[in-house]
Design a protein around this motif. Structure first.
Motif, mmCIF file in Angstrom:
data_model
loop_
_atom_site.group_PDB
_atom_site.id
_atom_site.type_symbol
_atom_site.label_atom_id
_atom_site.label_comp_id
_atom_site.label_asym_id
_atom_site.label_seq_id
_atom_site.Cartn_x
_atom_site.Cartn_y
_atom_site.Cartn_z
ATOM 1 N N ALA A 236 -3.236 -1.493 -7.495
ATOM 2 C CA ALA A 236 -3.321 -0.951 -6.129
ATOM 3 C C ALA A 236 -4.659 -0.234 -5.959
ATOM 4 O O ALA A 236 -4.723 1.000 -5.971
ATOM 5 C CB ALA A 236 -2.157 0.003 -5.868
ATOM 6 N N PRO A 237 -5.762 -0.999 -5.791
ATOM 7 C CA PRO A 237 -7.066 -0.345 -5.603
ATOM 8 C C PRO A 237 -7.087 0.420 -4.275
ATOM 9 O O PRO A 237 -6.526 -0.047 -3.273
ATOM 10 C CB PRO A 237 -8.052 -1.519 -5.576
ATOM 11 C CG PRO A 237 -7.273 -2.749 -5.894
ATOM 12 C CD PRO A 237 -5.827 -2.461 -5.705
ATOM 13 N N ALA A 238 -7.737 1.576 -4.297
ATOM 14 C CA ALA A 238 -7.685 2.483 -3.138
ATOM 15 C C ALA A 238 -8.150 1.813 -1.844
ATOM 16 O O ALA A 238 -7.555 2.021 -0.782
ATOM 17 C CB ALA A 238 -8.514 3.723 -3.436
ATOM 18 N N GLU A 239 -9.208 0.979 -1.918
ATOM 19 C CA GLU A 239 -9.726 0.371 -0.678
ATOM 20 C C GLU A 239 -8.687 -0.548 -0.043
ATOM 21 O O GLU A 239 -8.499 -0.557 1.177
ATOM 22 C CB GLU A 239 -11.017 -0.417 -0.967
ATOM 23 C CG GLU A 239 -12.261 0.452 -1.072
ATOM 24 C CD GLU A 239 -12.420 1.450 0.079
ATOM 25 O OE1 GLU A 239 -12.334 1.020 1.246
ATOM 26 O OE2 GLU A 239 -12.604 2.646 -0.188
ATOM 27 N N LYS A 240 -7.994 -1.327 -0.881
ATOM 28 C CA LYS A 240 -6.957 -2.232 -0.352
ATOM 29 C C LYS A 240 -5.788 -1.430 0.216
ATOM 30 O O LYS A 240 -5.189 -1.813 1.222
ATOM 31 C CB LYS A 240 -6.457 -3.169 -1.460
ATOM 32 C CG LYS A 240 -7.433 -4.266 -1.785
ATOM 33 C CD LYS A 240 -6.785 -5.335 -2.635
ATOM 34 C CE LYS A 240 -7.774 -6.468 -2.870
ATOM 35 N NZ LYS A 240 -7.314 -7.429 -3.855
ATOM 36 N N LYS B 173 -6.011 1.528 1.548
ATOM 37 C CA LYS B 173 -6.477 2.077 2.839
ATOM 38 C C LYS B 173 -6.311 1.034 3.938
ATOM 39 O O LYS B 173 -5.842 1.345 5.040
ATOM 40 C CB LYS B 173 -7.967 2.450 2.741
ATOM 41 C CG LYS B 173 -8.208 3.844 2.244
ATOM 42 C CD LYS B 173 -9.711 4.145 2.288
ATOM 43 C CE LYS B 173 -10.019 5.254 1.304
ATOM 44 N NZ LYS B 173 -11.418 5.407 1.002
ATOM 45 N N ASN B 174 -6.695 -0.210 3.650
ATOM 46 C CA ASN B 174 -6.588 -1.275 4.664
ATOM 47 C C ASN B 174 -5.141 -1.521 5.054
ATOM 48 O O ASN B 174 -4.820 -1.726 6.223
ATOM 49 C CB ASN B 174 -7.217 -2.571 4.147
ATOM 50 C CG ASN B 174 -8.722 -2.442 4.046
ATOM 51 O OD1 ASN B 174 -9.313 -1.572 4.696
ATOM 52 N ND2 ASN B 174 -9.336 -3.279 3.234
ATOM 53 N N LYS C 274 -2.816 8.461 -4.566
ATOM 54 C CA LYS C 274 -1.915 9.607 -4.292
ATOM 55 C C LYS C 274 -2.427 10.399 -3.085
ATOM 56 O O LYS C 274 -1.651 10.865 -2.253
ATOM 57 C CB LYS C 274 -1.828 10.526 -5.512
ATOM 58 C CG LYS C 274 -1.028 9.937 -6.671
ATOM 59 C CD LYS C 274 -0.923 10.953 -7.808
ATOM 60 C CE LYS C 274 -0.138 10.403 -8.977
ATOM 61 N NZ LYS C 274 -0.900 9.482 -9.826
ATOM 62 N N SER C 275 -3.762 10.525 -2.999
ATOM 63 C CA SER C 275 -4.326 11.319 -1.893
ATOM 64 C C SER C 275 -4.112 10.629 -0.544
ATOM 65 O O SER C 275 -4.204 11.267 0.500
ATOM 66 C CB SER C 275 -5.817 11.574 -2.130
ATOM 67 O OG SER C 275 -6.572 10.407 -1.852
ATOM 68 N N LEU C 276 -3.840 9.316 -0.561
ATOM 69 C CA LEU C 276 -3.599 8.568 0.684
ATOM 70 C C LEU C 276 -2.105 8.538 1.037
ATOM 71 O O LEU C 276 -1.716 7.977 2.052
ATOM 72 C CB LEU C 276 -4.078 7.116 0.518
ATOM 73 C CG LEU C 276 -5.567 6.920 0.220
ATOM 74 C CD1 LEU C 276 -5.843 5.473 -0.173
ATOM 75 C CD2 LEU C 276 -6.398 7.308 1.437
ATOM 76 N N SER C 277 -1.274 9.114 0.165
ATOM 77 C CA SER C 277 0.181 8.956 0.289
ATOM 78 C C SER C 277 0.835 10.156 0.964
ATOM 79 O O SER C 277 0.310 11.271 0.935
ATOM 80 C CB SER C 277 0.794 8.775 -1.106
ATOM 81 O OG SER C 277 0.184 7.681 -1.756
#
Ligand code: SF4
Length: 237
Positions: free
Chosen positions: A26-30, A32-33, A54-57
């Motif tokens: 689960a790469p962060a950029e994917k 985010k998209n 985690k910071s995007l969750s």
């Protein structure tokens, strides 16, 4: 996670290459998209994910509390659950929530097949099958108990049955046998060995403790954003 929760403490990773292939799926950029595609979805990430994810969750979860976390989210909300699709499936069935799984998996648990389990059951017909929810749904469907590493150990300790087939990383056999010296445990597959975890050897732990390196340092902005999801998890259980 330890470093995010306790930034004042020294957190060591004795072998820098001992990452988690599941988290890497689960790469962060994917992520985010995907979040942009699903702006209304609540994002739940398993602790086996990167600090940035985690910071995007909205919430973090462990395999022990994923169902409880999902149940705490209003039923009308969609949940984007990452990175493990098998844990997502288990959580959706148990919590009855609408879960969109991220297509990742733990290579160690995902390699266990239904056929492996059927063969193990034929060899040990009296044994109960205990599996981790990172296993495939077809494997979980055959299980007598599905739970976290701690859950599997507690299940065996609290049960009068003497034989168990175990479907999780083989490192569990040490605490299982230590806690239950009179019971018999059989691997559902001899291949369930996480090569990444095995990169951490006793020698490397000793070296790391002596040198106090390599240390895990999470950038402060990511750490602060990740805390929200982790603290929510801790509050719920
Ligand atoms: S067994 Fe290995 S690959 Fe699987 S979740 Fe654990 S660390 Fe990651």
């Amino acid at each position: 996670t330890a470093s995010i929760l306790s930034p004042e403490k020294i957190v060591l990773l004795p072998e820098i290459k001992a990452g988690c292939p599941l988290a890497d799926m689960a790469p962060a950029e994917k992520v985010k998209n995907k979040i942009k595609e699903l702006p209304e979805a609540v994002v739940v990430s398993y602790v086996n994910s990167s600090a940035t994810v985690k910071s995007l969750s909205d919430y973090c979860c462990t395999s022990a509390n994923a169902v409880q976390i999902a149940r705490s989210i209003p039923a009308e909300k969609e949940i984007l659950f990452l990175p493990d699709m098998n844990l997502a499936d288990f959580t959706a069935k148990k919590s009855k929530r609408k879960i969109i799984p991220w297509p990742g998996f733990c290579p160690t648990h995902h390699l266990l097949t239904r056929d492996d389990v059927i063969k193990a059951k034929e060899l040990h017909p009296q044994a109960l099958l205990l599996v981790h929810p990172e296993c495939r749904p077809k494997v979980c469907n055959l299980a007598d108990y599905i739970g976290s590493t701690r859950g599997i150990i507690e299940f065996a300790s609290n049960n009068l049955v003497k034989e168990y087939i175990i479907g999780t990383e083989l490192g569990i056999f040490h605490p299982l046998k230590k806690n239950n010296p009179n019971e018999h445990f059989f691997p559902a597959s001899e291949n369930m060995i996480c090569q990444n975890m095995k990169l951490i050897t006793l020698e490397k732990v000793l070296h790391s403790l002596k040198k106090l390196e390599p240390q895990v340092i999470v950038p402060d902005d990511i750490r602060k954003k990740s805390l929200k999801a982790l603290n929510r998890m801790i509050e719920i259980g």
